[in-house]
Design an enzyme around this catalytic site. Structure first.
Site, PDB file in Angstrom:
ATOM      1  N   HIS A  86       0.811  -1.215   0.000  1.00 49.77           N
ATOM      2  CA  HIS A  86       0.000   0.000   0.000  1.00 49.77           C
ATOM      3  C   HIS A  86       0.845   1.266   0.000  1.00 49.77           C
ATOM      4  CE1 HIS A  86       0.495   0.076   4.489  1.00 49.77           C
ATOM      5  NE2 HIS A  86       0.321   1.367   4.313  1.00 49.77           N
ATOM      6  N   ASP A 126      -0.084  -7.553   1.577  1.00 52.30           N
ATOM      7  CA  ASP A 126       0.414  -6.178   1.569  1.00 52.30           C
ATOM      8  C   ASP A 126       1.938  -6.164   1.633  1.00 52.30           C
ATOM      9  OD1 ASP A 126       0.518  -3.439   1.639  1.00 52.30           O
ATOM     10  OD2 ASP A 126      -0.149  -3.250   3.735  1.00 52.30           O
ATOM     11  N   SER A 140       4.323   2.998   7.815  1.00 49.93           N
ATOM     12  CA  SER A 140       3.953   1.936   6.873  1.00 49.93           C
ATOM     13  C   SER A 140       5.164   1.422   6.109  1.00 49.93           C
ATOM     14  CB  SER A 140       2.928   2.462   5.868  1.00 49.93           C
ATOM     15  OG  SER A 140       1.673   2.629   6.468  1.00 49.93           O
TER      16      SER A 140
END
Length: 319
Positions: A69, A123, A219
């Site tokens: 992502h 992911d 992230s």
């Protein structure tokens, strides 16, 4: 859903309000790291304005492991996708303003083919550098650590779950870290947590009371455990509801589930270096410790010849 990218949040705020309960990620309740800590961890910046978009981990001199992502997805109903000209790798320093930091171009981006933007499954992504990065690499952990195992997550993400505007804020210029325990998936899937949304390829870590977690801007960064004195990556910062909220553990991509896919691009000994080799970071790239120098080969050959010659001269004649 995701530990959303700071750049995307900032870009979308003027367009429409961001749901405060949106699933996001950052370092909350942690501490700054030392100047030479975590040499394999990198920041992924945008070339547009130099802002930190995500984190990543160097698992091979040419490859950075990060989250899918961080490359593409949906935020507030809008699709985004980054290409190689849009991103640059920052490495060699824990401080974003350090003169020791180095920027590296990216020549290839590989997002897992089964990455699901809607639920965060698979992911994971790999970034191929334009040239080998001569620094410490970190092997991935191809097994699953036991629940309760302390794991460390690092990054440059938000330190405050809700700033004055109600959104995560207080972004550091120095890398931060926090240690949290591994949580069983069945606990993370409890009705008062994520209610069955956690898949086997996902990993949870944190405290039931909250207070410590990864956050927006973290992230793609690594979740790591220590094995025989060597740190290995077990997870990738992926998603989570809020930041450091009670019962809402941090959700990470379980690296062990993707060891085979990762090794297609970053083969052993880089992706899964033996402990003896991984204990010295220099062993993880050509020319480092563990590489036998040709000078030593010549010396050993000469020594063997001398020993052999001496041995035959000293034997009694006729034998």
């Amino acid at each position: 859903m995701y530990k959303l990218l700071r750049l995307i949040l900032l870009a979308l705020l003027p367009m429409q309000a961001v749901n405060a309960n949106e699933m996001t990620m950052r370092i909350v309740g942690g501490n700054p790291v030392g100047q030479n800590a975590w040499p394999s961890v990198v920041a992924i910046k945008t070339t547009r304005d130099g802002q930190v978009l995500c984190g990543g981990n160097l698992i091979h001199p040419m490859w950075v492991l990060t989250a899918g992502h961080c490359i593409k997805g949906e935020a507030e109903g809008l699709y985004y996708e980054y290409g190689t000209p849009d991103l640059v790798i920052f490495s060699g320093a824990t401080g974003l303003d350090s003169p020791n930091g180095r920027h590296m171009q990216i020549q290839r981006i590989v997002v897992h083919p089964n990455y699901n933007m809607s639920n965060g499954a698979n992911d994971v992504a790999l970034l191929m550098l334009s040239a080998p990065l001569e620094g410490a690499t970190m092997p991935v952990y191809a097994d699953n650590p036991a629940p309760g195992t302390p794991a460390t997550v690092v990054g440059w993400g938000a330190r405050t779950a809700k700033a004055n505007n109600g959104y995560p804020g207080n972004y550091p210029r120095q890398m931060e870290q926090v240690t949290v325990p591994i949580v069983p998936n069945e606990v993370c899937n409890a009705p008062n947590s994520y209610g069955g949304k956690i898949q086997s390829s996902m990993l949870c870590a944190g405290y039931p009371q909250g207070g410590r977690d990864a956050c927006v801007g973290d992230s793609g960064g690594p979740l790591m455990v220590q094995q025989n004195g060597v740190y290995r990556q077990i997870g990738i910062v992926s998603q989570g509801e809020g930041c450091a909220m009670a019962g809402k553990y941090g959700i990470y991509t379980r690296v062990a589930s993707y060891a085979g896919w990762i090794q297609q691009f970053a083969p052993p000994p880089y992706a899964q270096a033996p402990v003896a080799q991984a204990s010295d970071p220099r062993a993880n790239y050509p020319g480092g410790a563990g590489t036998l120098n040709i000078t030593w080969l010549g010396f050993l050959a000469l020594l063997l010849c001398l020993v052999k010659k001496y041995r035959f001269r000293s034997q009694p004649q006729g034998i």
